[in-house]
Every structure is written in structure tokens, then in C-alpha cells.
Design an enzyme around this catalytic site. Structure first.
Site, PDB file in Angstrom:
ATOM      1  N   SER A 111      41.227  21.383  43.468  1.00 47.31           N
ATOM      2  CA  SER A 111      42.390  20.850  42.547  1.00 47.31           C
ATOM      3  C   SER A 111      42.905  19.602  42.516  1.00 47.31           C
ATOM      4  O   SER A 111      42.122  18.647  43.431  1.00 47.31           O
ATOM      5  CB  SER A 111      43.987  21.870  43.154  1.00 47.31           C
ATOM      6  OG  SER A 111      45.010  21.454  42.379  1.00 47.31           O
TER       7      SER A 111
ATOM      8  N   TYR B 262      48.845  23.746  50.833  1.00 46.99           N
ATOM      9  CA  TYR B 262      48.132  23.663  49.499  1.00 46.99           C
ATOM     10  C   TYR B 262      47.368  22.116  49.314  1.00 46.99           C
ATOM     11  O   TYR B 262      46.054  22.356  49.316  1.00 46.99           O
ATOM     12  CB  TYR B 262      48.830  23.984  48.233  1.00 46.99           C
ATOM     13  CG  TYR B 262      48.110  24.020  47.158  1.00 46.99           C
ATOM     14  CD1 TYR B 262      47.474  25.592  46.814  1.00 46.99           C
ATOM     15  CD2 TYR B 262      47.917  23.241  45.946  1.00 46.99           C
ATOM     16  CE1 TYR B 262      46.659  25.880  45.769  1.00 46.99           C
ATOM     17  CE2 TYR B 262      47.174  23.672  44.650  1.00 46.99           C
ATOM     18  CZ  TYR B 262      46.561  24.863  44.688  1.00 46.99           C
ATOM     19  OH  TYR B 262      45.904  25.241  43.642  1.00 46.99           O
TER      20      TYR B 262
HETATM   21  N1  LIG Z   1      46.171  27.623  37.473  1.00 50.72           N
HETATM   22  C1  LIG Z   1      46.236  26.241  37.938  1.00 50.72           C
HETATM   23  O1  LIG Z   1      46.997  25.454  37.317  1.00 50.72           O
HETATM   24  C2  LIG Z   1      45.490  25.899  39.014  1.00 50.72           C
HETATM   25  C3  LIG Z   1      45.313  24.610  39.361  1.00 50.72           C
HETATM   26  C4  LIG Z   1      44.577  24.126  40.204  1.00 50.72           C
HETATM   27  C5  LIG Z   1      43.625  24.796  41.106  1.00 50.72           C
HETATM   28  N2  LIG Z   1      43.626  26.074  40.621  1.00 50.72           N
HETATM   29  C6  LIG Z   1      43.087  26.977  41.427  1.00 50.72           C
HETATM   30  O2  LIG Z   1      42.064  27.821  40.936  1.00 50.72           O
HETATM   31  C7  LIG Z   1      41.892  28.923  41.463  1.00 50.72           C
HETATM   32  C8  LIG Z   1      42.084  30.109  40.592  1.00 50.72           C
HETATM   33  O3  LIG Z   1      43.282  30.229  40.329  1.00 50.72           O
HETATM   34  P1  LIG Z   1      43.900  30.867  38.725  1.00 50.72           P
HETATM   35  O4  LIG Z   1      44.757  30.001  38.350  1.00 50.72           O
HETATM   36  O5  LIG Z   1      42.715  31.210  38.117  1.00 50.72           O
HETATM   37  O6  LIG Z   1      45.005  32.059  39.617  1.00 50.72           O
HETATM   38  P2  LIG Z   1      44.900  33.725  39.326  1.00 50.72           P
HETATM   39  O7  LIG Z   1      45.899  33.947  40.331  1.00 50.72           O
HETATM   40  O8  LIG Z   1      44.894  34.043  37.857  1.00 50.72           O
HETATM   41  O9  LIG Z   1      43.151  34.018  39.898  1.00 50.72           O
HETATM   42  C9  LIG Z   1      43.046  34.266  41.164  1.00 50.72           C
HETATM   43  C10 LIG Z   1      42.334  35.569  41.598  1.00 50.72           C
HETATM   44  O10 LIG Z   1      41.863  35.142  42.894  1.00 50.72           O
HETATM   45  C11 LIG Z   1      42.101  36.384  43.672  1.00 50.72           C
HETATM   46  N3  LIG Z   1      42.369  36.148  45.161  1.00 50.72           N
HETATM   47  C12 LIG Z   1      43.237  35.550  45.703  1.00 50.72           C
HETATM   48  N4  LIG Z   1      43.047  35.506  47.277  1.00 50.72           N
HETATM   49  C13 LIG Z   1      41.958  36.075  47.230  1.00 50.72           C
HETATM   50  C14 LIG Z   1      41.028  36.477  48.220  1.00 50.72           C
HETATM   51  N5  LIG Z   1      41.249  35.899  49.625  1.00 50.72           N
HETATM   52  N6  LIG Z   1      39.794  37.181  48.341  1.00 50.72           N
HETATM   53  C15 LIG Z   1      39.613  37.309  46.995  1.00 50.72           C
HETATM   54  N7  LIG Z   1      40.373  37.197  46.035  1.00 50.72           N
HETATM   55  C16 LIG Z   1      41.500  36.673  46.017  1.00 50.72           C
HETATM   56  C17 LIG Z   1      43.457  36.985  42.883  1.00 50.72           C
HETATM   57  O11 LIG Z   1      43.542  38.428  43.411  1.00 50.72           O
HETATM   58  C18 LIG Z   1      43.374  36.579  41.521  1.00 50.72           C
HETATM   59  O12 LIG Z   1      42.722  37.645  40.937  1.00 50.72           O
HETATM   60  C19 LIG Z   1      42.452  28.762  42.898  1.00 50.72           C
HETATM   61  O13 LIG Z   1      41.630  28.609  43.789  1.00 50.72           O
HETATM   62  C20 LIG Z   1      43.666  27.916  42.493  1.00 50.72           C
HETATM   63  O14 LIG Z   1      44.184  27.321  43.687  1.00 50.72           O
HETATM   64  C21 LIG Z   1      44.330  26.777  39.806  1.00 50.72           C
END
Ligand SMILES: NC(=O)c1ccc[n+]([C@@H]2O[C@H](COP(=O)([O-])OP(=O)(O)OC[C@H]3O[C@@H](n4cnc5c(N)ncnc54)[C@H](O)[C@@H]3O)[C@@H](O)[C@H]2O)c1
Length: 242
Positions: free
Chosen positions: A135, A148
């Protein structure tokens, strides 16, 4: 854009964690369209059903649970016909979830290190590559959530370790999404804070999951064969304006 050729060998295997939603789902679908054999893993079965319906192998797995990880990797090897060449360490809890610091680091960082180590131990094929979804938080800006920011910086530290000391087996890189329009940020763009933050993003909007998926696939692909150990912010220019 499904006919874009990133140089992958059709049939090569890829594991995507957190594939049931958001960024992971977009990576799984794009990789499948690119001809890779995909195994999508998620904690929750509901998001995986749709992927399974499209011919993608799926595994219900909490990546923070070591025995569950080992079982999912074994099942994936059976289904894909060998150790996958590519790994996307994408799963991670939302920064909005209040977690104990040490437990959060165990979940967020330990799972990335644990799965990557399991995969290395299984004997990664030539040309293997891993990308972690880090991130801009922790690497460019600080978030209110202590765990985080700390965890997202730590996974990039781990990427640099891999890049420096495991280059005989894999390339390792990380992406830094900015504000990305996934279910965990539903309603953000319309909120007061959303207006405030997106107003300072030069592109004036959130990123889409697909806009994260393409750079992830590029970093994995043979086109990026000399890219190793980088952190790639994908944030519409947000952090260069801070
Ligand atoms: N959305 C944002 O703005 C953003 C920004 C920076 C980083 N991220 C990172 O991107 C990644 C994906 O996030 P997203 O926004 O697509 O979120 P999201 O919530 O849409 O999807 C995340 C998925 O990961 C699964 N998950 C969570 N913990 C888990 C575990 N321990 N084992 C297996 N599956 C697990 C959840 O069930 C979910 O289906 C994350 O690492 C998040 O920190 C997201």
C-alpha cells in the site's frame, strides 16, 4: 484488453490470495483471460463461487493459518499440475478493522512470509515471480491504524529481502495501491473524507481493481524479467502531491 500479450506461457500456474473480491478477483480474472491456470484463494467461500463457475480452481483458505495454507498449496499443485510459477500475496485485513497490533502483524506479514516460504520450499519453477499487494500506507503516507502502516511497510521489507537473497529462485516486487474502489471502500468517494482526499489526487478519482491488476500481472510477467525488489505506487499521483 484481453488480447494483450504479456509474454506468459499459457498453462503456467498462478495463485492469487484474496481472490474472492476487489483487487484479487480482478487479478484472477485477468490472469485466467491471459491463459494462465489460476488458483484463487479466499477466507470466504461466497466470492469464490463465481470464479469456480468460470473454470478457475479455488481454495477456501485463511492465509494466516499455516496448516490451511499448506493444504491449499498441496491441493493447488494437484489441480494445476505442479508448483505454480506465480504468486500474488494480495489478501489482507482492512485498515478499518480494529486489531491487536501483534496479532495484526502476524496475520498481515506472517501470512505473506509463510506462504512465500511454503512456495519456495515446494520448489518454484524457473522464471518464478511473486508480487505483494502492499500500500502507499506505510511506504509513502502514515495511516491512523498503527498496525496497517507498520504491516504494509514490513511486507515491502520482506520483498527487498527476497529480491536480494532469493533471486536464484524468484523475482519479488510490490505494488502500493492508493484509494481503490473495492467493497472495503464502498461509499468512500461519496463521503466527506473521500471528497477531501480525492480532491488532492491529481487524477481526481479512485483507482479500479483492474488498474491494480494490470501492473501486478506486468510485474509477474516475463516482460518485467529485470524488475526485482521495486515498490510501485499506483495512486493516481496522490503521494507525489503530499
Ligand atoms: N482498496 C484499497 O484502497 C487498498 C489500498 C491499498 C492497499 N490495499 C490492499 O489490497 C489488498 C486487497 O484489498 P481489496 O481492496 O481488494 O479488499 P477486498 O476486501 O475487496 O478483498 C480482500 C479479499 O481478501 C480476503 N481475505 C482477507 N483476509 C484473508 C485471509 N487471511 N486469508 C484469505 N483471504 C483473506 C477477503 O475475504 C476478501 O475477499 C489488501 O491487501 C489491501 O490491504 C487496498
Amino acid at each position: 484488453m484481453d488480447d494483450i500479450n504479456l509474454g506468459f506461457t499459457p498453462g503456467d500456474g498462478i495463485v492469487v490470495t484474496g481472490a474472492g473480491s476487489g483487487i484479487g478477483r480482478a487479478v484472477a480474472l485477468r490472469a485466467h483471460a491471459a491463459g494462465l491456470r489460476v488458483s484463487g484463494w479466499d477466507l470466504r467461500p461466497d466470492g469464490l463461487e463465481d470464479l469456480a463457475g468460470q473454470g478457475i480452481h479455488t481454495a477456501v483458505c485463511d492465509v494466516a493459518d499455516a496448516p490451511a495454507r499448506a493444504a491449499a498449496l498441496h491441493a493447488t499443485e494437484q489441480a494445476l499440475g505442479g508448483v505454480p510459477r506465480y504468486l500474488v500475496n494480495n489478501a489482507g485485513p482492512s485498515s478499518q478493522v480494529p486489531l491487536d497490533f501483534e496479532e495484526a502483524v502476524r496475520i498481515s506479514v506472517g501470512s505473506v512470509r509463510g506462504l512465500t516460504q511454503d512456495w519456495l520450499d515446494a520448489g518454484t519453477p524457473t522464471g518464478a515471480a511473486m508480487v505483494v499487494t502492499a500500500s502507499v500506507a506505510g511506504n509513502k503516507v502514515g495511516t491512523e491504524s498503527d498496525w496497517y502502516s507498520a504491516s504494509k511497510a514490513a511486507v515491502m521489507g520482506y520483498v527487498r529481502h527476497l529480491a536480494a537473497h532469493k533471486a536464484d529462485q524468484i523475482r519479488a516486487n510490490g505494488i502500493g495501491p492508493g484509494m481503490t474502489d473495492t467493497p472495503r471502500l464502498a461509499g468512500f468517494a461519496q463521503s466527506e473524507m473521500g471528497h477531501h482526499i480525492l480532491g488532492r489526487v491529481p487524477l481526481k478519482r479512485m483507482g479500479t481493481p483492474e488498474e491494480m491488476a494490470w501492473p501486478i500481472l506486468f510485474l509477474l510477467s516475463p516482460l518485467a524479467s529485470y524488475v526485482n525488489g521495486v515498490f510501485l505506487p499506483i495512486d493516481g499521483g496522490w503521494t507525489v502531491t503530499q
